[in-house]
Design a protein around this motif. Structure first.
Motif, short mmCIF file in Angstrom:
data_model
loop_
_atom_site.label_atom_id
_atom_site.label_comp_id
_atom_site.label_asym_id
_atom_site.label_seq_id
_atom_site.Cartn_x
_atom_site.Cartn_y
_atom_site.Cartn_z
N ALA A 47 90.80 40.58 -14.45
CA ALA A 47 91.10 41.97 -14.79
C ALA A 47 90.51 42.92 -13.76
O ALA A 47 91.16 43.88 -13.33
CB ALA A 47 90.57 42.29 -16.19
N ARG A 51 92.50 45.50 -11.26
CA ARG A 51 92.16 46.93 -11.19
C ARG A 51 91.77 47.32 -9.77
O ARG A 51 92.16 48.37 -9.28
CB ARG A 51 91.01 47.25 -12.14
N GLU A 93 80.05 45.82 -17.12
CA GLU A 93 81.07 46.57 -17.84
C GLU A 93 80.62 47.99 -18.15
O GLU A 93 81.42 48.94 -18.05
CB GLU A 93 81.49 45.84 -19.11
N GLU A 117 92.49 53.96 -20.05
CA GLU A 117 92.75 52.58 -20.44
C GLU A 117 91.71 51.64 -19.82
O GLU A 117 91.18 50.75 -20.50
CB GLU A 117 94.15 52.17 -19.99
N ALA A 118 91.38 51.86 -18.55
CA ALA A 118 90.37 51.02 -17.89
C ALA A 118 89.01 51.22 -18.53
O ALA A 118 88.25 50.26 -18.71
CB ALA A 118 90.33 51.34 -16.40
N ARG A 120 88.44 52.06 -21.66
CA ARG A 120 88.49 51.36 -22.95
C ARG A 120 88.33 49.86 -22.78
O ARG A 120 87.57 49.21 -23.50
CB ARG A 120 89.82 51.67 -23.66
N GLU A 121 89.02 49.29 -21.80
CA GLU A 121 88.94 47.85 -21.57
C GLU A 121 87.52 47.44 -21.20
O GLU A 121 87.01 46.42 -21.69
CB GLU A 121 89.91 47.43 -20.48
N VAL A 124 85.34 47.56 -24.32
CA VAL A 124 85.61 46.43 -25.21
C VAL A 124 84.96 45.16 -24.66
O VAL A 124 84.34 44.40 -25.41
CB VAL A 124 87.13 46.24 -25.42
N ARG A 125 85.08 44.94 -23.35
CA ARG A 125 84.43 43.75 -22.77
C ARG A 125 82.92 43.83 -22.93
O ARG A 125 82.27 42.81 -23.22
CB ARG A 125 84.82 43.59 -21.31
#
Length: 154
Positions: A47, A51, A93, A117-118, A120-121, A124-125
């Protein structure tokens, strides 16, 4: 280049630098993480590579020269075993989320949506690695912790 475009380009470059550091950092994580979590580390590594590659294109689209990855990065603490690798992954993260928070503030339109979005990802990680969340992912000063440096080290 307008002042807004310059601010956006600087935020993109910071995000790119953070992604370079995250790719390097997950190389360290992958070498020390337990077998049970190796797939999760590989997914995060992939991921961050995706990115990073997208940010290179974004920087070029704004007329910038993408910041290059460093040959190596100083680790914020020793990572001798799987437990430390998990803590390090959460730290990576958090640092990535912080720079995407800056990009959300600097960008507009589709680029802002992609930065959110990045963010948020990454948040979450971080929760998956840490096992708990923070109140304001990417805004460490509001979560009661010190903000990461502008140029994150892996």
């Amino acid at each position: 280049m307008s002042e807004d475009e310059d601010r956006e380009l600087r935020a993109l470059q910071a995000a790119l630098a953070a992604e370079h550091a995250a790719v390097y950092g997950y190389g360290v994580v992958g070498g020390r993480i337990g077998e049970k979590q190796r797939g999760e580390a590989r997914t995060a590594y992939d991921a961050h590579r995706a990115r990073r590659d997208a940010l290179v294109r974004e920087v070029r689209d704004l007329g910038g020269r993408p910041v290059a990855a460093a040959a190596g990065y100083a680790l914020p603490f020793p990572v001798p075993d799987a437990a430390a690798a998990v803590r390090f992954a959460a730290e990576l993260e958090d640092r990535v989320a912080a720079v995407y928070s800056d990009l959300v503030r600097a960008a507009g339109g589709e680029r802002r949506a992609l930065a959110a979005e990045a963010l948020r990802e990454a948040a979450v990680r971080a929760v998956r690695w840490r096992g708990e969340s923070v109140a304001f992912p990417g805004l460490a000063e509001r979560a009661g912790t010190a903000p990461p440096s502008a140029a994150p080290t892996a």
